[in-house]
Design an enzyme around this catalytic site. Structure first.
Site, PDB file in Angstrom:
ATOM      1  N   ASN A 127      44.524  38.506  33.056  1.00 37.33           N
ATOM      2  CA  ASN A 127      44.338  40.078  32.845  1.00 37.33           C
ATOM      3  C   ASN A 127      45.532  40.676  32.226  1.00 37.33           C
ATOM      4  OD1 ASN A 127      43.461  40.119  36.486  1.00 37.33           O
ATOM      5  ND2 ASN A 127      41.976  40.034  34.661  1.00 37.33           N
ATOM      6  N   ASP A 129      36.272  41.844  43.150  1.00 38.42           N
ATOM      7  CA  ASP A 129      35.772  42.070  41.613  1.00 38.42           C
ATOM      8  C   ASP A 129      34.840  43.197  41.737  1.00 38.42           C
ATOM      9  OD1 ASP A 129      35.371  41.361  39.197  1.00 38.42           O
ATOM     10  OD2 ASP A 129      33.779  39.876  39.517  1.00 38.42           O
TER      11      ASP A 129
END
Length: 266
Positions: free
Chosen positions: A94, A44
């Site tokens: 995403n 991340d």
């Protein structure tokens, strides 16, 4: 200018040597009998890294830096003897970010799979809903993965278009279809279904669950990642944005795992 650059080098060199020495000591001190078999990583922070470090804030620069670090991470795992690595590179959520961002990201992921395959020793397995991706991208990923099918080294799961709830949905669909093909009724299945039967239909069927899950960028949540497999996983959270995650940080995570007493819910 030359004198200034030399002074900077002289100032930085001791730090580099210290890190190198510390890394070697960490590596030598690891208890090899207590290493995790399966390490998963939630890489991340690539977008935040790009906004802070890319000259024009281009997000693609963050994705490229993150992919490079994923390749290095795989090498670090191989170096210490990890058997299975799961790298989460894309969730279905995403894909809603817009073509200007998603298109370059998918190109980076394809290049990552190809580069992992070019190592010539790792087996790369795709886990996720590839049907949500553009057909050309999905096929390129399958081709790159298939080229590693005969490799016998470390096993790498690349989680592309992956979400944990989606995986469970697909597992139940697969289980129901399998049992129906044998003539099992819903009433019979409701009485006989066991945990192992569900596990056998996960994307990671046949693999040990992750012993250690690493998440970077200071976030401390699971975010729909391996929600079935992580029931007894150990977690290691790190503040660094993923492209800044270093080998020494990885070794510290492995050391932390080796020092823990695993209770498995007991």
């Amino acid at each position: 200018m030359g004198d200034r650059f030399q002074a900077i080098q002289q100032h930085l060199l001791p730090t580099g040597l210290l890190y190198s020495t510390y890394e070697r000591r960490l590596l030598a001190s690891l208890d090899r009998s207590r290493l995790p078999r399966h390490v998963a990583v939630m890489a991340d922070g690539n977008r935040r890294w790009a906004r802070l470090n890319a000259p024009d804030g281009t997000l693609t620069a963050g994705y490229q830096a993150g992919a490079q670090r994923l390749g290095e991470f795989a090498s670090w795992c191989d170096e210490v003897g990890i058997e299975i690595v799961t790298l989460w590179v894309l969730s279905p959520y995403n894909l809603d970010r817009g073509e200007d961002e998603v298109g370059p990201l998918l190109d980076v992921i394809v290049s990552l799979v190809e580069s992992l395959g070019q190592a010539g020793k790792w087996k790369v397995q795709l886990v996720g809903a590839l049907d949500l991706l553009p057909a050309a991208t999905a096929q390129a990923l399958r081709d790159a993965s298939q080229s590693t099918a005969e490799n016998t080294g470390m096993h790498i799961n690349l989680a592309v278009s992956y979400a944990g709830r989606q995986e469970l949905r697909d597992a139940f669909r697969s289980l129901l279809a399998h049992e129906a093909s044998k003539g099992t009724t819903l009433e019979e299945l409701a009485k006989t279904v066991e945990i192992d039967m569900i596990s056998d239909h996960l994307y990671t069927a046949g693999q040990p669950d992750p012993d250690l899950i690493i998440r970077t960028s200071g976030e401390q949540r699971l975010s729909d990642f391996l929600i079935w497999q992580s029931a007894h996983s150990e977690f290691y959270f790190h503040e660094a944005l993923w492209p800044d995650f270093r080998r020494v940080d990885f070794l510290r995570a492995i050391r932390s795992f080796a020092q823990r007493e695993r209770r498995y819910g007991r």
